[in-house]
Design a protein around this motif. Structure first.
Motif, mmCIF file in Angstrom:
data_model
loop_
_atom_site.group_PDB
_atom_site.id
_atom_site.type_symbol
_atom_site.label_atom_id
_atom_site.label_comp_id
_atom_site.label_asym_id
_atom_site.label_seq_id
_atom_site.Cartn_x
_atom_site.Cartn_y
_atom_site.Cartn_z
ATOM 1 N N MET A 117 23.325 38.268 85.617
ATOM 2 C CA MET A 117 24.050 37.048 85.247
ATOM 3 C C MET A 117 23.603 35.861 86.083
ATOM 4 O O MET A 117 23.634 34.734 85.631
ATOM 5 N N ASP A 118 23.173 36.118 87.309
ATOM 6 C CA ASP A 118 22.672 35.024 88.145
ATOM 7 C C ASP A 118 21.437 34.381 87.528
ATOM 8 O O ASP A 118 21.183 33.200 87.722
ATOM 9 N N ASP A 119 20.687 35.178 86.780
ATOM 10 C CA ASP A 119 19.461 34.672 86.166
ATOM 11 C C ASP A 119 19.704 34.051 84.790
ATOM 12 O O ASP A 119 18.771 33.535 84.181
ATOM 13 N N MET A 120 20.944 34.116 84.300
ATOM 14 C CA MET A 120 21.227 33.625 82.945
ATOM 15 C C MET A 120 21.442 32.113 82.953
ATOM 16 O O MET A 120 22.005 31.550 83.889
ATOM 17 N N SER A 121 21.017 31.484 81.853
ATOM 18 C CA SER A 121 21.228 30.041 81.698
ATOM 19 C C SER A 121 22.686 29.789 81.316
ATOM 20 O O SER A 121 23.428 30.714 80.967
ATOM 21 N N PHE A 122 23.073 28.533 81.339
ATOM 22 C CA PHE A 122 24.442 28.171 80.969
ATOM 23 C C PHE A 122 24.727 28.600 79.530
ATOM 24 O O PHE A 122 25.794 29.154 79.245
ATOM 25 N N GLN A 123 23.774 28.353 78.631
ATOM 26 C CA GLN A 123 23.972 28.706 77.218
ATOM 27 C C GLN A 123 24.112 30.220 77.045
ATOM 28 O O GLN A 123 24.944 30.676 76.273
ATOM 29 N N ARG A 126 27.524 31.126 78.192
ATOM 30 C CA ARG A 126 28.498 30.692 77.181
ATOM 31 C C ARG A 126 28.518 31.665 76.006
ATOM 32 O O ARG A 126 29.581 32.058 75.528
ATOM 33 N N THR A 127 27.341 32.069 75.552
ATOM 34 C CA THR A 127 27.242 33.022 74.443
ATOM 35 C C THR A 127 27.874 34.356 74.828
ATOM 36 O O THR A 127 28.605 34.959 74.037
ATOM 37 N N LEU A 128 27.605 34.804 76.063
ATOM 38 C CA LEU A 128 28.200 36.046 76.553
ATOM 39 C C LEU A 128 29.721 35.942 76.563
ATOM 40 O O LEU A 128 30.428 36.860 76.134
ATOM 41 N N GLU A 129 30.235 34.815 77.028
ATOM 42 C CA GLU A 129 31.681 34.600 77.059
ATOM 43 C C GLU A 129 32.263 34.657 75.653
ATOM 44 O O GLU A 129 33.295 35.296 75.413
ATOM 45 N N GLU A 130 31.603 33.980 74.703
ATOM 46 C CA GLU A 130 32.079 33.984 73.317
ATOM 47 C C GLU A 130 32.060 35.398 72.738
ATOM 48 O O GLU A 130 32.989 35.799 72.029
ATOM 49 N N ASP A 131 31.001 36.159 73.046
ATOM 50 C CA ASP A 131 30.926 37.546 72.582
ATOM 51 C C ASP A 131 32.074 38.369 73.146
ATOM 52 O O ASP A 131 32.686 39.177 72.434
#
Length: 182
Positions: A117-123, A126-131
């Motif tokens: 998750m540290d390597d993930m972009s904001f988008q 956000r997509t992970l959160e929505e999922d």
């Protein structure tokens, strides 16, 4: 007296076509065997029917691989096995990448992917959160459905028991009345 010549064209009737294929296949295999035995030739014959059923003849003591290897040597610089091996390696690499991506997604969804998750972009976050919100909503909906179903089942059982209780009380009342009158 010899046989008459036939016109070489597709046989329209599927049954006749299959019978002809089978007879001619056996005939060509017989000729391949004769050529192999009479002339000490290395013969390999591979046929596929319309239904993709494979039939093959290989001279005794040989294998299809040996024949293809000799074919390659005769042609020189063509290596059929190497190109096939390269394609398989490429396909394996793609499958490993897909597998790693899916494993990373699973780890993220169960909360074990903090390093990822540290390597993930904001988008991506956000997509992970929505999922996750969507998954929670589905779980909640399923949970409430199960609760509603169980509650309705319990209510039906309670109504049935109340009705049985009422019937038993009525029978008891009738028995008491008959005993008291009798």
């Amino acid at each position: 007296m010899g046989r008459g010549k036939i016109e070489i064209k597709l046989i329209e009737n599927p049954t006749n076509r299959q019978v002809t294929y089978s007879k001619r296949r056996n005939g060509i295999f017989k000729k391949a065997h004769e050529l192999s035995v009479l002339c000490d030739a290395k013969v390999s014959l591979i046929m596929f029917s319309k239904n993709n059923k494979m039939h093959e003849y290989i001279s005794p003591g040989l294998s299809t691989k040996k024949i293809i290897d000799q074919y390659q040597k005769t042609l020189g610089d063509i290596d059929l096995w190497h190109s096939h091996y390269e394609k398989m390696l490429e396909n394996l690499k793609k499958l490993k990448d897909i597998n790693n991506k899916l494993r990373r997604q699973i780890r993220n969804r169960i909360g074990e992917g903090s390093l990822d998750m540290d390597d993930m972009s904001f988008q991506q976050l956000r997509t992970l959160e929505e999922d996750m919100v969507s998954a929670i909503a589905k779980i909640r909906e399923r949970k409430f459905h199960v609760i509603r179903t169980r509650t309705e089942t319990c209510r039906k059982k309670v109504r049935s028991l109340e009705q049985m209780n009422g019937n038993l009380l009525l029978e008891l009342f009738v028995v008491v009345y008959v005993v008291a009158m009798g």
